[in-house]
Structures are given as structure tokens and as C-alpha cells.
Design a protein around this motif. Structure first.
Motif, PDB file in Angstrom:
ATOM      1  N   ALA A  85       0.830  -1.202   0.000  1.00  0.00           N
ATOM      2  CA  ALA A  85       0.000   0.000   0.000  1.00  0.00           C
ATOM      3  C   ALA A  85       0.863   1.250   0.000  1.00  0.00           C
ATOM      4  CB  ALA A  85      -0.918   0.011   1.222  1.00  0.00           C
ATOM      5  N   GLY A  86       0.255   2.365  -0.367  1.00  0.00           N
ATOM      6  CA  GLY A  86       0.931   3.643  -0.284  1.00  0.00           C
ATOM      7  C   GLY A  86       1.085   4.076   1.165  1.00  0.00           C
ATOM      8  N   ALA A  87       1.977   5.020   1.388  1.00  0.00           N
ATOM      9  CA  ALA A  87       2.207   5.534   2.741  1.00  0.00           C
ATOM     10  C   ALA A  87       0.980   6.294   3.240  1.00  0.00           C
ATOM     11  CB  ALA A  87       3.425   6.448   2.754  1.00  0.00           C
ATOM     12  N   VAL A  88       0.754   6.225   4.546  1.00  0.00           N
ATOM     13  CA  VAL A  88      -0.302   7.004   5.190  1.00  0.00           C
ATOM     14  C   VAL A  88       0.328   8.287   5.716  1.00  0.00           C
ATOM     15  CG1 VAL A  88      -2.005   7.081   7.033  1.00  0.00           C
ATOM     16  CG2 VAL A  88      -1.596   4.934   5.804  1.00  0.00           C
ATOM     17  N   ARG A  89      -0.110   9.410   5.194  1.00  0.00           N
ATOM     18  CA  ARG A  89       0.472  10.702   5.543  1.00  0.00           C
ATOM     19  C   ARG A  89      -0.365  11.373   6.635  1.00  0.00           C
ATOM     20  NH1 ARG A  89       1.246  13.027  -0.668  1.00  0.00           N
ATOM     21  NH2 ARG A  89       1.951  11.040  -1.592  1.00  0.00           N
ATOM     22  N   GLN A  90       0.275  11.803   7.684  1.00  0.00           N
ATOM     23  CA  GLN A  90      -0.390  12.465   8.805  1.00  0.00           C
ATOM     24  C   GLN A  90      -0.355  13.981   8.607  1.00  0.00           C
ATOM     25  OE1 GLN A  90      -1.273   8.991  10.611  1.00  0.00           O
ATOM     26  NE2 GLN A  90      -1.595  10.870  11.743  1.00  0.00           N
ATOM     27  N   ALA A  91      -1.401  14.657   9.053  1.00  0.00           N
ATOM     28  CA  ALA A  91      -1.448  16.110   8.957  1.00  0.00           C
ATOM     29  C   ALA A  91      -2.396  16.659  10.013  1.00  0.00           C
ATOM     30  CB  ALA A  91      -1.890  16.545   7.559  1.00  0.00           C
ATOM     31  N   THR A  92      -2.412  17.977  10.154  1.00  0.00           N
ATOM     32  CA  THR A  92      -3.341  18.656  11.060  1.00  0.00           C
ATOM     33  C   THR A  92      -3.886  19.899  10.378  1.00  0.00           C
ATOM     34  OG1 THR A  92      -1.578  19.964  12.093  1.00  0.00           O
ATOM     35  CG2 THR A  92      -2.150  17.862  13.154  1.00  0.00           C
ATOM     36  N   PHE A  93      -5.002  20.391  10.860  1.00  0.00           N
ATOM     37  CA  PHE A  93      -5.546  21.681  10.422  1.00  0.00           C
ATOM     38  C   PHE A  93      -6.366  22.270  11.555  1.00  0.00           C
ATOM     39  CE2 PHE A  93      -8.965  18.749   9.284  1.00  0.00           C
ATOM     40  CZ  PHE A  93     -10.122  19.448   9.618  1.00  0.00           C
ATOM     41  N   ASP A 127     -12.760  26.780  12.758  1.00  0.00           N
ATOM     42  CA  ASP A 127     -13.586  27.457  13.754  1.00  0.00           C
ATOM     43  C   ASP A 127     -14.787  26.607  14.168  1.00  0.00           C
ATOM     44  OD1 ASP A 127     -15.248  27.690  11.541  1.00  0.00           O
ATOM     45  OD2 ASP A 127     -15.213  29.879  11.481  1.00  0.00           O
ATOM     46  N   ALA A 128     -14.932  25.416  13.555  1.00  0.00           N
ATOM     47  CA  ALA A 128     -15.960  24.482  14.013  1.00  0.00           C
ATOM     48  C   ALA A 128     -15.593  23.895  15.372  1.00  0.00           C
ATOM     49  CB  ALA A 128     -16.154  23.358  12.995  1.00  0.00           C
ATOM     50  N   ARG A 129     -14.269  23.903  15.692  1.00  0.00           N
ATOM     51  CA  ARG A 129     -13.789  23.479  17.009  1.00  0.00           C
ATOM     52  C   ARG A 129     -12.570  24.326  17.331  1.00  0.00           C
ATOM     53  NH1 ARG A 129     -11.995  17.793  19.743  1.00  0.00           N
ATOM     54  NH2 ARG A 129     -10.655  17.561  17.918  1.00  0.00           N
ATOM     55  N   PRO A 130     -12.789  25.558  17.775  1.00  0.00           N
ATOM     56  CA  PRO A 130     -11.690  26.508  17.965  1.00  0.00           C
ATOM     57  C   PRO A 130     -10.630  26.008  18.944  1.00  0.00           C
ATOM     58  CG  PRO A 130     -13.817  27.622  18.081  1.00  0.00           C
ATOM     59  CD  PRO A 130     -14.098  26.152  18.102  1.00  0.00           C
ATOM     60  N   GLY A 131      -9.387  26.343  18.625  1.00  0.00           N
ATOM     61  CA  GLY A 131      -8.293  26.062  19.529  1.00  0.00           C
ATOM     62  C   GLY A 131      -7.754  24.647  19.491  1.00  0.00           C
ATOM     63  N   VAL A 132      -8.214  23.841  18.542  1.00  0.00           N
ATOM     64  CA  VAL A 132      -7.784  22.448  18.462  1.00  0.00           C
ATOM     65  C   VAL A 132      -7.118  22.199  17.115  1.00  0.00           C
ATOM     66  CG1 VAL A 132      -8.510  20.033  18.497  1.00  0.00           C
ATOM     67  CG2 VAL A 132      -9.666  21.704  19.964  1.00  0.00           C
ATOM     68  N   LEU A 133      -5.990  21.509  17.122  1.00  0.00           N
ATOM     69  CA  LEU A 133      -5.385  21.035  15.884  1.00  0.00           C
ATOM     70  C   LEU A 133      -6.009  19.685  15.547  1.00  0.00           C
ATOM     71  CD1 LEU A 133      -1.557  21.835  16.100  1.00  0.00           C
ATOM     72  CD2 LEU A 133      -3.226  22.777  14.494  1.00  0.00           C
ATOM     73  N   GLU A 134      -6.751  19.659  14.462  1.00  0.00           N
ATOM     74  CA  GLU A 134      -7.460  18.447  14.071  1.00  0.00           C
ATOM     75  C   GLU A 134      -6.507  17.475  13.392  1.00  0.00           C
ATOM     76  OE1 GLU A 134     -10.331  18.218  15.193  1.00  0.00           O
ATOM     77  OE2 GLU A 134     -10.880  20.300  15.551  1.00  0.00           O
ATOM     78  N   LYS A 135      -6.503  16.229  13.849  1.00  0.00           N
ATOM     79  CA  LYS A 135      -5.634  15.208  13.266  1.00  0.00           C
ATOM     80  C   LYS A 135      -6.363  14.479  12.137  1.00  0.00           C
ATOM     81  CE  LYS A 135      -3.276  14.308  17.660  1.00  0.00           C
ATOM     82  NZ  LYS A 135      -2.996  13.280  18.700  1.00  0.00           N
ATOM     83  N   TRP A 136      -5.671  14.339  11.018  1.00  0.00           N
ATOM     84  CA  TRP A 136      -6.244  13.582   9.917  1.00  0.00           C
ATOM     85  C   TRP A 136      -5.130  12.892   9.145  1.00  0.00           C
ATOM     86  CZ3 TRP A 136      -6.180  14.943   4.453  1.00  0.00           C
ATOM     87  CH2 TRP A 136      -5.473  16.114   4.158  1.00  0.00           C
ATOM     88  N   ALA A 137      -5.499  11.982   8.268  1.00  0.00           N
ATOM     89  CA  ALA A 137      -4.517  11.207   7.518  1.00  0.00           C
ATOM     90  C   ALA A 137      -5.000  11.011   6.086  1.00  0.00           C
ATOM     91  CB  ALA A 137      -4.270   9.866   8.186  1.00  0.00           C
TER      92      ALA A 137
END
Length: 243
Positions: free
Chosen positions: A6-14, A17-27
């Protein structure tokens, strides 16, 4: 677990304002050797108690993705976002989990050059409910197809786990799936559920009410990762065929 390379799973954050003050984790997972530019996207919504890594670490969706593309299916990106115990809609504490997906995450996908005009949704349990609800509301008319496993759907407030899925009877009326199935008319949908799953009866009832009739897969199994793992390749193929 599938073992296809499989291809690599890349991690990121964003931030949103739907949830202020939080870095949302996604991949993000891309098929091996395929670039993000112009790819359609399957957004994965996890179940209660899981996180954005579960679909890769426990279900191996990126391995199924690679297998399907190698077999000639439409290449697609897989993305997954942390949803906590949210049930993927606005909650009493003010956090709008649905908008976190429909605006926050989708904007991040657009920045990467992914084709957000070709979206598919897949989820299990809480995430299966969330995928169908988002397709009916915030992403209405913007989704090509939805696949839901072991959908967490309740006939009324009295049958909901109190304080988990919905905050109040009013919250159920505003966000319950049974109240908005007509909003899914015309959308290609695939439903799967184990015959020993506590959601099987409501899943079958939902299938009878949707128009056109969804593709369904009722097979041996319960409410578990093992069942979702066995359902995933069928549902991902269904989504790829509609992207």
C-alpha cells in the motif's frame, strides 16, 4: 488483515472554527505511484471509540485501496479525521463536527489539488450514521455515493444510548437519521450489517425506505472490526465505481 503493498499514510493537522483552539488530526493515503492532483476522494468516518488511524491500522483500508486500483478500479484518495465520540453532528457544547468535515476537512483536500467535486463517504457504526447524515445535510448534493457498515441508527430518542449519540430529544429530532432518509433519494448507497449485529433490524428497515433501493450485504457477523474488515473491499469497490 490484507497484505497488498500500500501507499504511505500521511499524517497532517488543520485548524477550524468548528472546534476553535484544536489542531485536528487527519490522515491521507494515496494508491502506490499515484499523485494527489485531480484524484476523487473517499472520506472515512470512524466509529465510537476509534480514531483517524483505525481505518488504516485495524481495517487496512489503504491495502484494499491498492488492491482495487491494481485491479483496474478508479484510483481514489482515502482520508480519515478524528471525530472523538461526536456522532459527527453539532453537539450541545457548541462543537460542530459535521462542519468540521464538510468545510474544514474538505478545504484541506482542495488545497492538495484533490477533486472535491467527486466525494464518496464510508463509515462504520457511529461513522456509518455520520456518513449518511452528512450526505443528507451539510454535503447534500456534493457526494457521489455513500457506503455504511453497521449503521448506528435508532428509531426514536428512547432507544438511543442516553448522552452518547444525541444530547436531548430535540437533538434527536434535529439530527436523527430516520427523520431525513428522504434527503438521500437518488443517491447510490451501499449498506452492510452482520446478521448478529444489534443494528441489523434498523438497517433492513432503512434499506426498505431508501429510494432507489440501496445495494445491501447482510452476512454472518456482529458489530466488530472483523465484520467491517470483511465488508470494506466490497464497499470501497462500490464507491470507486461511482467516482
Amino acid at each position: 488483515m490484507p497484505t497488498d503493498p500500500a501507499g504511505a499514510v500521511r499524517q497532517a493537522t488543520f485548524s477550524s472554527d468548528a472546534r476553535p483552539g484544536v489542531l485536528e488530526k487527519w490522515a491521507l493515503a494515496l494508491p502506490p505511484g499515484v499523485e494527489a492532483e485531480g484524484l476523487p476522494v473517499v472520506i472515512v468516518l470512524h466509529g465510537w471509540g476509534d480514531d483517524h488511524r483505525f481505518c488504516f491500522d485495524e481495517l487496512g483500508l489503504h491495502h484494499y485501496q491498492a488492491r482495487l486500483v491494481a485491479e483496474g478500479c478508479q484510483p481514489f484518495a482515502l482520508v480519515s479525521l478524528d471525530g472523538d465520540h461526536s456522532y459527527w453532528h453539532r453537539r450541545a457544547d457548541g462543537v460542530d463536527w459535521a462542519r468540521l468535515v464538510s468545510e474544514g476537512l474538505v478545504q484541506e483536500l482542495a488545497k492538495l489539488g484533490l477533486d472535491i467535486s467527486r466525494l464518496g463517504l464510508i463509515g462504520w457504526s457511529m461513522g456509518g450514521y455520520g456518513a449518511l447524515r452528512l450526505a443528507a445535510e451539510e454535503l447534500h448534493g456534493k457526494v457521489r455515493a455513500v457506503a455504511s457498515m453497521s449503521t448506528a441508527i435508532y428509531p426514536d430518542w428512547e432507544h438511543c444510548p442516553q448522552g452518547d449519540a444525541f444530547d436531548s430529544p430535540a437533538d434527536f429530532e434535529a439530527n436523527g437519521l430516520v427523520n431525513r432518509l428522504d434527503r438521500l433519494d437518488g443517491l447510490p448507497i451501499h449498506l452492510s450489517c452482520g446478521v448478529n449485529d444489534f443494528y441489523i433490524d434498523m438497517s433492513k428497515r432503512m434499506a426498505e425506505e431508501l429510494s432507489p433501493a440501496p445495494q445491501t450485504m447482510w452476512r454472518r457477523g456482529d458489530h466488530s472490526a472483523n465484520f467491517w474488515r470483511r465488508s470494506a473491499p466490497v464497499q470501497l469497490r462500490f464507491l470507486a465505481d461511482h467516482l
